[in-house]
Motif scaffolding. Structure first.
Motif, PDB file in Angstrom:
ATOM      1  N   SER A  39       0.823  -1.477  -0.272  1.00 53.76           N
ATOM      2  CA  SER A  39       0.057   0.205  -0.273  1.00 53.76           C
ATOM      3  C   SER A  39       0.618   1.228  -0.001  1.00 53.76           C
ATOM      4  O   SER A  39       1.795   1.142  -0.216  1.00 53.76           O
ATOM      5  CB  SER A  39      -0.803   0.201   1.037  1.00 53.76           C
ATOM      6  OG  SER A  39      -0.189   0.509   2.431  1.00 53.76           O
TER       7      SER A  39
ATOM      8  N   SER B  85      -1.628   1.599  -5.512  1.00 52.13           N
ATOM      9  CA  SER B  85      -2.341   1.023  -4.567  1.00 52.13           C
ATOM     10  C   SER B  85      -2.996   2.995  -4.007  1.00 52.13           C
ATOM     11  O   SER B  85      -2.472   4.133  -4.900  1.00 52.13           O
ATOM     12  CB  SER B  85      -1.986   0.515  -3.477  1.00 52.13           C
ATOM     13  OG  SER B  85      -1.210   1.208  -2.784  1.00 52.13           O
TER      14      SER B  85
ATOM     15  N   TYR C 220     -14.005   4.920  -2.985  1.00 52.16           N
ATOM     16  CA  TYR C 220     -12.467   4.112  -1.829  1.00 52.16           C
ATOM     17  C   TYR C 220     -14.118   4.324  -1.049  1.00 52.16           C
ATOM     18  O   TYR C 220     -14.818   5.148  -0.717  1.00 52.16           O
ATOM     19  CB  TYR C 220     -11.877   4.736  -1.055  1.00 52.16           C
ATOM     20  CG  TYR C 220     -12.480   6.656  -1.142  1.00 52.16           C
ATOM     21  CD1 TYR C 220     -13.084   7.102   0.476  1.00 52.16           C
ATOM     22  CD2 TYR C 220     -12.161   7.415  -1.188  1.00 52.16           C
ATOM     23  CE1 TYR C 220     -12.514   8.023   0.585  1.00 52.16           C
ATOM     24  CE2 TYR C 220     -12.413   9.313  -1.401  1.00 52.16           C
ATOM     25  CZ  TYR C 220     -12.243   9.408  -0.460  1.00 52.16           C
ATOM     26  OH  TYR C 220     -12.967  10.482   0.176  1.00 52.16           O
ATOM     27  N   LYS C 221     -13.706   3.283   0.169  1.00 52.57           N
ATOM     28  CA  LYS C 221     -15.156   2.695   1.090  1.00 52.57           C
ATOM     29  C   LYS C 221     -14.528   3.385   2.317  1.00 52.57           C
ATOM     30  O   LYS C 221     -13.735   3.140   3.113  1.00 52.57           O
ATOM     31  CB  LYS C 221     -14.816   0.849   1.570  1.00 52.57           C
ATOM     32  CG  LYS C 221     -15.545   0.438   0.010  1.00 52.57           C
ATOM     33  CD  LYS C 221     -15.893  -0.803   0.095  1.00 52.57           C
ATOM     34  CE  LYS C 221     -16.096  -1.714  -1.032  1.00 52.57           C
ATOM     35  NZ  LYS C 221     -15.775  -1.135  -2.770  1.00 52.57           N
ATOM     36  N   THR C 222     -15.507   3.927   2.606  1.00 49.98           N
ATOM     37  CA  THR C 222     -14.843   4.215   4.229  1.00 49.98           C
ATOM     38  C   THR C 222     -16.428   3.142   5.438  1.00 49.98           C
ATOM     39  O   THR C 222     -17.795   3.346   5.068  1.00 49.98           O
ATOM     40  CB  THR C 222     -16.194   5.830   4.432  1.00 49.98           C
ATOM     41  OG1 THR C 222     -14.879   6.761   3.942  1.00 49.98           O
ATOM     42  CG2 THR C 222     -16.093   6.175   6.040  1.00 49.98           C
TER      43      THR C 222
ATOM     44  N   GLU D 197     -21.174  -0.069   5.465  1.00 47.58           N
ATOM     45  CA  GLU D 197     -20.075  -0.052   4.926  1.00 47.58           C
ATOM     46  C   GLU D 197     -20.507   1.655   3.138  1.00 47.58           C
ATOM     47  O   GLU D 197     -21.477   1.545   3.347  1.00 47.58           O
ATOM     48  CB  GLU D 197     -19.512  -1.076   4.100  1.00 47.58           C
ATOM     49  CG  GLU D 197     -18.565  -0.605   2.406  1.00 47.58           C
ATOM     50  CD  GLU D 197     -18.531  -2.160   1.841  1.00 47.58           C
ATOM     51  OE1 GLU D 197     -17.360  -3.167   2.641  1.00 47.58           O
ATOM     52  OE2 GLU D 197     -19.030  -2.083   1.271  1.00 47.58           O
TER      53      GLU D 197
ATOM     54  N   HIS E 150     -12.442   4.782  10.600  1.00 46.85           N
ATOM     55  CA  HIS E 150     -12.135   4.267   9.067  1.00 46.85           C
ATOM     56  C   HIS E 150     -12.562   5.450   8.503  1.00 46.85           C
ATOM     57  O   HIS E 150     -13.665   5.610   8.097  1.00 46.85           O
ATOM     58  CB  HIS E 150     -12.762   3.166   8.737  1.00 46.85           C
ATOM     59  CG  HIS E 150     -11.952   2.518   7.796  1.00 46.85           C
ATOM     60  ND1 HIS E 150     -12.612   2.697   6.355  1.00 46.85           N
ATOM     61  CD2 HIS E 150     -10.893   1.785   7.206  1.00 46.85           C
ATOM     62  CE1 HIS E 150     -11.906   1.734   5.839  1.00 46.85           C
ATOM     63  NE2 HIS E 150     -10.744   1.206   5.865  1.00 46.85           N
TER      64      HIS E 150
ATOM     65  N   ASP F 264      -8.926   2.741   3.035  1.00 44.84           N
ATOM     66  CA  ASP F 264      -8.210   1.192   3.532  1.00 44.84           C
ATOM     67  C   ASP F 264      -6.313   1.846   3.730  1.00 44.84           C
ATOM     68  O   ASP F 264      -6.232   2.675   2.929  1.00 44.84           O
ATOM     69  CB  ASP F 264      -8.205  -0.338   3.392  1.00 44.84           C
ATOM     70  CG  ASP F 264      -9.146  -0.659   2.970  1.00 44.84           C
ATOM     71  OD1 ASP F 264      -9.789  -0.267   4.253  1.00 44.84           O
ATOM     72  OD2 ASP F 264      -9.726  -1.506   2.408  1.00 44.84           O
ATOM     73  N   ASP F 265      -5.956   1.228   4.715  1.00 48.13           N
ATOM     74  CA  ASP F 265      -3.953   1.877   4.568  1.00 48.13           C
ATOM     75  C   ASP F 265      -4.284   3.372   4.798  1.00 48.13           C
ATOM     76  O   ASP F 265      -3.399   4.000   3.949  1.00 48.13           O
ATOM     77  CB  ASP F 265      -3.307   1.274   3.201  1.00 48.13           C
ATOM     78  CG  ASP F 265      -3.407  -0.366   3.691  1.00 48.13           C
ATOM     79  OD1 ASP F 265      -3.064  -0.553   4.497  1.00 48.13           O
ATOM     80  OD2 ASP F 265      -3.636  -0.769   2.365  1.00 48.13           O
TER      81      ASP F 265
ATOM     82  N   GLU G  68      -4.380   3.420  11.104  1.00 44.65           N
ATOM     83  CA  GLU G  68      -4.839   2.536  11.383  1.00 44.65           C
ATOM     84  C   GLU G  68      -5.101   2.352  12.777  1.00 44.65           C
ATOM     85  O   GLU G  68      -6.258   1.686  13.627  1.00 44.65           O
ATOM     86  CB  GLU G  68      -5.474   2.033  10.356  1.00 44.65           C
ATOM     87  CG  GLU G  68      -7.014   1.850   9.015  1.00 44.65           C
ATOM     88  CD  GLU G  68      -6.896   0.857   8.333  1.00 44.65           C
ATOM     89  OE1 GLU G  68      -8.439   0.574   8.476  1.00 44.65           O
ATOM     90  OE2 GLU G  68      -5.082   0.352   7.445  1.00 44.65           O
TER      91      GLU G  68
END
Length: 454
Positions: free
Chosen positions: A36, A202, A260-262, A293, A338, A341-342, A398
């Motif tokens: 990442s 990424s 992107y996903k939160t 999600e 969150h 991711d990363d 994270e």
């Protein structure tokens, strides 16, 4: 970048004298995760001694350059119990003293380090259709004040496409993993530059600023709102952006971030997502068993150097996070949540708005923070303002998603203040209306008198 480490090598005498030279790194298994935008380094260290003593403490060392990029560091013993790390600045770098709760002749130590902004885009600028390549600079050997008897290193990449990498035997590459070692009998503070140039698509997103507001209501609701500034820190876009080319060929623009996903709490309701132009309707929400999600899609794809700004808000029931014993209350919530991711967050500012009348406020955080001055927040029917507790933290990942505790006192009878204000206002209003209805403001009689005279 690695020059700092080489300079550090030349100035090790002071550190070397401060450590127990009878301790040896019998076997070091190191994993470097480069899949990442973060650099995650995991160490499993089997410790032993050359004499009959016991190991009660261990010194882990970082160079000045590593310290500048360090976001998170943790140490655990063989039973995976968290160990205390005592940080100290030396003239040459940074020492972290690990204290074992049960001294023994042999110990197993697990150390995890997470670094941000350590990968360099190379080339620094690319066109819309070019691949994004990055370079990693590190140390081939485990940098330690102790002798290392045996060492193995595995480097995990995000792609099989590797332009070049340090090849000091024994070394092998399989799929997207490079394996180094075994290396034996490595002297203390040995350095050898490790450089890997590879493809990495990424998301290189950085939250340059996150302002998280948590508003507490004792009537059963907690409102959370996050104002977020995001920057794509990867290779900058060279030339102009072609929307038609972007939509035509999905294989192009691999470095662009389209969505992107939160992850939100499972009890989140009333979710909204908007920017300066208004609500963004291109997002999708999926309700899972233990979370919500949210697939966020900015109004435009994010290329290197591009930014976006938006606000995300939602409500959660207070009984999941707010606990009380009489007039003593405890709020237990995440300092940050969150985002993607990363993630890496340059600066986070957290504001907690408490109900009016709270006293004896005490904040307990899971890691060191910078406490900001307390302020007051005014809303409808407030008389002397709601206390606002604020703090900030820089360079978060994270691993920093942990709960803070906020203790305070609140007299329940104070909750009657706002209803009484409403009742009092309505009562006064009705009285005024009644009085006005009973008064005679007409001019009919005056007209009648004039008519009689005529």
């Amino acid at each position: 970048m690695w020059k700092h480490g080489l300079i550090f090598m030349c100035l090790i005498a002071g550190i070397y004298c401060a450590v127990d030279t009878a301790i040896e790194n019998k076997k070091v298994e190191r994993t470097i995760d480069l899949t990442s935008q973060l650099v995650k380094v995991y160490h499993k260290i089997n410790l032993g001694r050359t004499d009959n003593g016991v190991i009660s403490a261990y010194t882990f060392v970082l160079t000045e350059d590593e310290k500048n990029h360090l976001a998170y560091l943790s140490a655990k013993d063989g039973s995976k119990k968290e160990l205390k790390l005592t940080e100290s600045k030396t003239s040459n770098g940074w020492e972290y003293l690990v204290s074992f709760s049960n001294p023994a002749a042999t110990q197993t130590l697990y150390i995890e380090a997470v670094y941000t902004k350590m990968l360099q885009a190379y080339p620094a600028s690319i066109t819309q259709s070019e691949k994004q390549l990055v370079r990693y600079f590190g140390n081939l050997y485990f940098f330690s004040p102790y002798k290392t008897v045996n060492q193995e290193t595995s480097v995990y990449l995000s792609s099989r496409n590797v332009e070049s990498y340090t090849q000091i035997k024994p070394v092998s590459m399989s799929e997207s993993t490079i394996s180094y070692g075994n290396y034996e009998n490595i002297a203390p503070f040995t350095t050898e530059e490790l450089v890997i140039h590879y493809e990495n698509h990424s998301p290189f997103l950085i939250v340059s600023r996150l302002e998280r507001t948590i508003e507490i209501s004792h009537w059963g609701n907690i409102a959370i709102e996050e104002t977020i500034d995001i920057l794509h820190s990867g290779a900058k876009l060279k030339g102009s952006f072609s929307r038609s080319e972007f939509q035509k060929d999905t294989r192009n623009s691999l470095s662009a971030v389209k969505s992107y996903k939160t992850i939100l709490p499972a009890s989140a309701t009333g979710v909204y997502y908007r920017d300066t132009n208004g609500n963004i309707s291109t997002s999708n929400m999926k309700i899972l068993k233990d979370s919500v999600e949210l697939d966020l899609k900015p109004r435009f794809p994010l290329f290197g150097g591009w930014k976006t700004h938006y606000t995300l808000g939602y409500n959660v029931p207070s009984f999941e996070y707010l606990f009380n014993n009489g007039d003593n209350y405890l709020l237990k919530m995440r300092a940050i949540d969150h985002v993607f991711d990363d993630m890496t967050i340059d600066e986070a500012i957290v504001k907690i708005i408490l109900p009016e009348g709270c006293t004896n406020i005490k904040l307990i955080t899971p890691y060191p923070i910078t406490r900001l001055p307390d302020t007051l927040h005014y809303t409808y029917l407030d008389t002397f303002g709601r206390p606002v507790i604020s703090f900030s933290k820089r360079n978060l990942v994270e691993n920093h998603i942990h709960d803070f505790n906020l203790k305070y006192n609140f007299a329940k009878i104070t909750m009657l203040q706002e209803p009484l204000l409403v009742v009092s206002f309505l009562f006064v209003l009705f009285v005024i209306v009644i009085i006005c209805m009973r008064l005679d403001f007409s001019i009919v009689k005056e007209k009648e008198i004039h008519h009689h005279k005529d």
